[in-house]
Design an enzyme around this catalytic site. Sequence first.
Site, short mmCIF file in Angstrom:
data_model
loop_
_atom_site.label_atom_id
_atom_site.label_comp_id
_atom_site.label_asym_id
_atom_site.label_seq_id
_atom_site.Cartn_x
_atom_site.Cartn_y
_atom_site.Cartn_z
N TYR A 30 42.89 15.90 1.47
CA TYR A 30 44.14 15.83 0.71
C TYR A 30 45.33 16.42 1.47
CZ TYR A 30 42.79 20.38 -1.68
OH TYR A 30 42.42 21.65 -2.02
N GLU A 31 46.50 16.11 1.00
CA GLU A 31 47.75 16.49 1.70
C GLU A 31 47.77 15.94 3.12
OE1 GLU A 31 49.81 17.46 -0.24
OE2 GLU A 31 48.60 18.26 -1.86
N GLY A 32 47.20 14.76 3.31
CA GLY A 32 47.14 14.15 4.64
C GLY A 32 45.87 14.53 5.35
N GLN A 73 47.33 14.21 10.04
CA GLN A 73 47.98 15.40 10.60
C GLN A 73 48.05 15.31 12.12
OE1 GLN A 73 49.30 17.64 8.61
NE2 GLN A 73 48.39 16.78 6.76
N ARG A 111 50.96 21.57 2.68
CA ARG A 111 50.09 21.57 3.86
C ARG A 111 49.74 22.99 4.28
NH1 ARG A 111 52.27 16.06 6.95
NH2 ARG A 111 51.36 14.77 5.30
#
Lengths: 594, 594
Positions: free
Chosen positions: B435-437, B442, B291
């Site tokens: 991506y990555e949440g 988030q 992140r």
Amino acid sequence: MAQYKAPLRDMQFVLHDMLNIENHYASIPAFADTNRELVDSVLEAGAQFCENELSPINRSGDEEGCQFDDGVVTTPKGFKEAYKKYVELGFGSLSAPVEHGGQGLPPSLGTVMSEMMGTANWSWGMYPGLSHGAINTVEAHGDAQQKEVYLTKLISGEWTGTMCLTESHAGSDLGLIRTKAEPNADGSYKISGTKIFISAGEHDMADNIVHIVLARLPDAPKGTKGISLFIVPKFMPTGERNGVKCGSIEHKMGIKASATCVINFDEATGFLIGAPNKGLNCMFTFMNVARIGTAVQGVAAAEGSFQGALEYARDRTAMRSLTGPKNPDKEADVIIVHPAVRQLLLTQKAFAEGGRALVYLLSTYTDIVATTQDAEAKKAADDMMSFLTPIAKAFLTEVGYEAANHGVQVFGGHGFIREWGMEQIVRDTRIALLYEGTTQIQALDLLGRKVLQTQGGMLRNFTKVVHKFCQTHEGNADMAQFVAPLAALNKEWGDVTMRIGMKAMGNADEAGAAAVDYMMYSGYVTLAYLWAWMAQVAQAKLAVGEGDAEFYKAKIQTAQFYFKKILPRTKGHIEMIDGGAETLMQMTADAFAF
Amino acid sequence: MAQYKAPLRDMQFVLHDMLNIENHYASIPAFADTNRELVDSVLEAGAQFCENELSPINRSGDEEGCQFDDGVVTTPKGFKEAYKKYVELGFGSLSAPVEHGGQGLPPSLGTVMSEMMGTANWSWGMYPGLSHGAINTVEAHGDAQQKEVYLTKLISGEWTGTMCLTESHAGSDLGLIRTKAEPNADGSYKISGTKIFISAGEHDMADNIVHIVLARLPDAPKGTKGISLFIVPKFMPTGERNGVKCGSIEHKMGIKASATCVINFDEATGFLIGAPNKGLNCMFTFMNVARIGTAVQGVAAAEGSFQGALEYARDRTAMRSLTGPKNPDKEADVIIVHPAVRQLLLTQKAFAEGGRALVYLLSTYTDIVATTQDAEAKKAADDMMSFLTPIAKAFLTEVGYEAANHGVQVFGGHGFIREWGMEQIVRDTRIALLYEGTTQIQALDLLGRKVLQTQGGMLRNFTKVVHKFCQTHEGNADMAQFVAPLAALNKEWGDVTMRIGMKAMGNADEAGAAAVDYMMYSGYVTLAYLWAWMAQVAQAKLAVGEGDAEFYKAKIQTAQFYFKKILPRTKGHIEMIDGGAETLMQMTADAFAF
């Protein structure tokens, strides 16, 4: 990828329930025959064409793009055929004048049609869109013979048109153009120069292309007052090839199926339209139409991406609702249960439907301007159109682009994959904030030319209408939730304009520094008025039990969402406007980076 | 296209002037040798590599993309060679542990390096970036033998790594994954299933690829508590091919030179890392790092697009300044004289430099978390990191994407043309919000897990720091312009959190409805703190006459711009938060469209 479905119910809501379009047409002699049945039948035929012919070649067109080979441009598979059908079905001549073969329907119906075409396939719609610009220009400024030769062919769709304005060093600042026009003995001109970013400048969809070109006469004054307008056909009406050639096509972020051409004019034969050195004035008609046409792209982006995202959000499952499982039989809930997903969807919906209302309202003014003989009525409509056009163009493309990005966001990582079509809408829409005058140029046009130069007159024209609406409905308990904040904003709009005006008198950069925030602020307030109006119409329909109650309830709920979750953005813009020019202007150009 | 130039002066400002990084390193025994000279020499070597090797293949990589042929992926021209050089120059092992062949430098230096690589060529940086994720995971959770076999090869760069989490039906909701792991007699596992969106999943840059795979054991509980973590190499350490094959690569909006793979595991041999069913816990380390790595993409987008736009704005001429000609000898002024252009540029600059400060600050916590034996210090750093990470990831990618779009806008129509490289930054950056949440995930992590679940504890950790900063500098007359609004916002932050918490106790959807606006609000306030801090450092330097006065003046001017022309956005977010959940939740899923 999601197949486009024309939102006929919503279009009819705006046209019939809200704008009472039949009455509007009845009040204009030229359009008195355009009744509700005719409107609806045009909508339905248009919807069929867009859904069945244009939508299916939207993604393939993006993938394939246009091909260039030694001056020849090939459009993607199916584009030519769809154009042929479009011409056969008469869509190209819908709102063109009867005396040159058009059907004489109201321009506003053409706008509705352009929304459907644009949402289904924006790239494809660029070709007839540019013809439309050329038609308007020749109609407004051409002489009888030019109309006879060029207008009829453009209206019939046998030929298409372009608008050749930009040069590589001259975009926003057309005063800098260098293309030359030298008189020939026969009254025609030799046109020489290179134009760039010419949409539909070359293609394989029609027999001939009629370029409308800005160029300078030999004795022309410098700057914008020395620009003249010419017709320069690809093939002369006699059939021989003119000195016009496509030099290359651009490789772009989006609208890849729309050929964006470099067009070289090498002593091409051209014909002056309108008076010498008045070319830019002649372009204003076109520019207003083109700006409304670009505002439509914002609506199309919001509508198209909303349709795709909504379908996905009703189907895709991930996690449980924060308030407990909603689909306990499935391993996860559909994502439309999540507030953050709804926030994206409702934002898209509010901009699509609110933007549609603004564009359709705006197009009713174009109906009047195009036809009325009453100078006062014409001026009133023209002023309203002049004021709302930069708002519609800049604001709706900004929020349309935002909405397109929300479409990608609803899809998560899948939104980034071309297959789903959501990212294409983002790429195709990005140009809308640039062409026909960037957001920044529109903002200056609004605040500088339209508001400050009229001493606030054009703004007051509009805020009076809003004020009257608020007065009319302030006693309605159901409307208080909309009327109270709208009335406050309407007053604040005038106040902040005064403050900017005062500051700008001392320092012109204060206007430039405020312009973009002022334009966005104006857009949010304008849409607030339209949403309040739509809510009022929906409440009235519900009160008398007319029509589909669920539709009207959703309309009111969307208005409530807009007022609670979008409109507060005005708060930031007001404070940024009042933040002034100093922090923008104090840094030296050298100090921006070390 | 603009060639990337590492903003070393600004990086050094953040590292040395602001964060006093030498002292920070000196306080951590493992990094005590990392002095200013070493830091600067790494920066300079990194800058050279990124400017000379990565930037030149950024646009060609986008045009060429990755090629797929029957399980084999070919990266664009020059990618393999650049990777070889990267390994030779030792950049891959910079912050890896010495005991497995790394150089043992602080993780924060790796973050600085990743910013430079990412701005020069985000697609390329994905390959070593994923290795980095695999390295961290094996280092944290692998056993001695796994470290011996895999970690050394990953660190040396001979092999690269991936993180195989997503499946087609399971992205944000990893609890739904179906990939199976069946035990073999020898203690290994048979892994079967299909993973999608696997970055660097297959390529031609290294001899072997080590997949870190989430899968379910036969007896695993449902959901997130039944997921285990496995090492699955493409080639077994003995050399034979494992049952892992790339099924296809995705066709994407951007980062086209980064291979995004479908990876099929067909009874592939895998080795359990960490405890059974604790795979998701093991992933948390990786996820935080990933992140922060994605937050860097926001900074890279702002920096890269700012560099391109600034160069153009200083060179391109159009129209005259509203206050009269600034370049009277030219036919028009350079566009950097226009306030609306400056607004775009300064917004990019404020996000690039403010974002850099946030990411570097965050990375100092990772230094501590990675090394300290002091449980209390570790928890303090970990808490701060946990709180700031979702803000950095979501907020910086949102505003980085905004900045990338401003880069296009400064170029006008030319921004839409691929040649200039500005639109590539937009396309490449769009994925960072997904991506990555996603931003939405988030935001829920921030408001739900980090703030509300700690009863505001993690928020107070941070607002206390801000409060102390305000107290320390409230007597400084030059700082009042920053301290007064910052202190007010810092208080408001706590207040609004209380209000949300109260409402969410009655209805969990109130948290979901507030989350995204809360996250954006938090981002603006966090950056306001960092800008105030940077202004204070610059003022102190000016006061003692140290360094380049022009640089420090520009820093203060950018802070002033941020406070006047960006920070007011918080006003809208507060009101939208207080707007609550009702207008988001009341509409039935059916009523979104008719």
